[in-house]
Design an enzyme around this catalytic site. Structure first.
Site, PDB file in Angstrom:
ATOM      1  N   LYS A 113       0.824  -1.209   0.000  1.00  0.00           N
ATOM      2  CA  LYS A 113       0.000   0.000   0.000  1.00  0.00           C
ATOM      3  C   LYS A 113       0.859   1.260   0.000  1.00  0.00           C
ATOM      4  O   LYS A 113       0.546   2.234  -0.689  1.00  0.00           O
ATOM      5  CB  LYS A 113      -0.949  -0.018   1.197  1.00  0.00           C
ATOM      6  CG  LYS A 113      -2.064  -1.035   1.035  1.00  0.00           C
ATOM      7  CD  LYS A 113      -3.007  -1.057   2.224  1.00  0.00           C
ATOM      8  CE  LYS A 113      -4.131  -2.059   1.981  1.00  0.00           C
ATOM      9  NZ  LYS A 113      -5.059  -2.140   3.125  1.00  0.00           N
ATOM     10  N   LYS A 156      -5.264  -7.174  -8.319  1.00  0.00           N
ATOM     11  CA  LYS A 156      -6.362  -7.487  -7.413  1.00  0.00           C
ATOM     12  C   LYS A 156      -7.367  -6.335  -7.413  1.00  0.00           C
ATOM     13  O   LYS A 156      -6.984  -5.166  -7.350  1.00  0.00           O
ATOM     14  CB  LYS A 156      -5.817  -7.683  -5.995  1.00  0.00           C
ATOM     15  CG  LYS A 156      -6.912  -7.872  -4.954  1.00  0.00           C
ATOM     16  CD  LYS A 156      -6.438  -7.451  -3.582  1.00  0.00           C
ATOM     17  CE  LYS A 156      -7.620  -7.369  -2.633  1.00  0.00           C
ATOM     18  NZ  LYS A 156      -7.274  -6.799  -1.333  1.00  0.00           N
ATOM     19  N   LYS A 202     -10.488  -1.060  -3.866  1.00  0.00           N
ATOM     20  CA  LYS A 202     -10.830   0.362  -3.841  1.00  0.00           C
ATOM     21  C   LYS A 202      -9.566   1.218  -3.789  1.00  0.00           C
ATOM     22  O   LYS A 202      -9.530   2.323  -4.318  1.00  0.00           O
ATOM     23  CB  LYS A 202     -11.749   0.649  -2.648  1.00  0.00           C
ATOM     24  CG  LYS A 202     -13.167   0.127  -2.826  1.00  0.00           C
ATOM     25  CD  LYS A 202     -13.961   0.137  -1.545  1.00  0.00           C
ATOM     26  CE  LYS A 202     -13.647  -1.064  -0.673  1.00  0.00           C
ATOM     27  NZ  LYS A 202     -14.571  -1.244   0.459  1.00  0.00           N
TER      28      LYS A 202
END
Length: 322
Positions: A111, A190, A193
């Site tokens: 992330k 993947k 959001k």
């Protein structure tokens, strides 16, 4: 019956990756398990810093679950922050969690690499997730492959706590459906959001079609053979199409004749029709937000009763009873 637990973030519109990766499975387990389902709005704070977006998203996620068939009378369904005991347990678990265990978590690294701001909440995410699971003594946790490592962290923390203070927590087991463990997004990564590559469940026809038409495909000519196992569009079609339809599509891929534009139109229609009834039901539910809040409050009351039992035991185990 086994206690099965899973949660979902209200950090944006729920998408077909959420549905096939978690929601469909949880709803199907309603009658055969002691089902715990919750909306993880505390976790969402790692990426959502907009008050209205989070509060609105929480009620929308509740409406999504109910519209898709979750029966709140047959399970425990609540919002994470309505059971504040989870934060207290997270502190106890933090003191049993080695830094190295968290530093090895690939989700945090991925992330941050994608541009999400690094902060303590994002880094300590697996500890709060462990608290979510252990607070309710869950036996089974359905997870995608990308979350399997976080469940392993929860297991490690539970085992260490039990070894240190005596048997306190059930050590949870993962449940991974290999067929739907990772749903690809528009770009083949993947569906997430965080990556803005999703196909939301409840889009109206025009924006839904626009999203589906944005699924990335290669430039192989229509008449040329293609490898279906390397195609995002093919993987998404498999989620919705019948076996007979997929046999036809597979033949077009391997023998030539697969026209991506036509197949995208097929996918759009399949998604639209699959969720048509749920889409209408969701609109009705959002017209009655007092009902949604009532459902979530009843669920929180049930969840807090179980949480209180576990936390009382934890306080005694660690020495906070004097």
């Amino acid at each position: 019956m086994q206690r099965i637990l899973s949660g979902i973030q209200p950090s944006g519109q729920l998408h077909i990756g959420n549905y096939f990766g978690m929601m469909k499975t949880m709803i199907a387990n309603t009658d055969s398990s002691d089902l715990f389902v919750f909306i993880v709005n505390l976790h969402a704070l790692t990426s959502v810093h907009d008050r209205k977006k989070l509060s609105t998203g929480t009620l929308e996620a509740a409406a999504d679950f109910l519209a898709l068939g979750l029966d709140p009378e047959k399970c425990t369904f609540w919002v994470q922050s309505d059971v504040p005991e989870v934060c207290e347990l997270s502190w106890f678990l933090s003191n049993m969690t080695p830094m190295g265990l968290l530093e090895r978590c690939h989700s945090y690294k991925d992330k941050v690499a994608k541009g999400i701001a690094a902060n303590h909440g994002l880094f300590a995410y697996p500890v709060l997730m462990a608290a979510d699971i252990l607070l309710y003594q869950a036996e089974v946790v359905p997870v995608g492959k990308d979350q399997k490592q976080h469940l392993e962290v929860a297991r490690d923390i539970a085992i260490k706590f039990n070894n240190t203070f005596g048997e306190t927590f059930v050590v949870p087991e993962p449940a991974i459906d290999e067929n739907t463990a990772i749903i690809p997004g528009l770009d083949g990564q993947k569906m997430s959001k965080s990556y803005d590559n999703t196909i939301p469940i409840f889009l109206d026809d025009k924006p839904l079609r626009k999203r589906v038409m944005a699924v990335q495909t290669d430039s192989t000519p229509v008449e040329e053979p293609k490898d279906p196992e390397k195609c995002t569009l093919y993987a998404l079609l498999k989620l919705f199409a019948s076996k007979e339809k997929m046999a036809e599509v597979h033949d077009l891929y391997v023998n030539g004749g697969a026209a991506y534009g036509y197949l995208k139109q097929d996918l759009f229609e399949l998604i639209r029709d699959h969720f048509a009834d749920a889409r209408a039901k969701k609109k009705d539910l959002l017209q009655n937000q007092d009902y949604l809040r009532e459902v979530l409050q009843k669920g929180a009351d049930k969840a807090r009763a179980k949480a209180a039992e576990t936390l009382d035991l934890v306080r005694e185990r660690v020495g906070l009873r004097y």
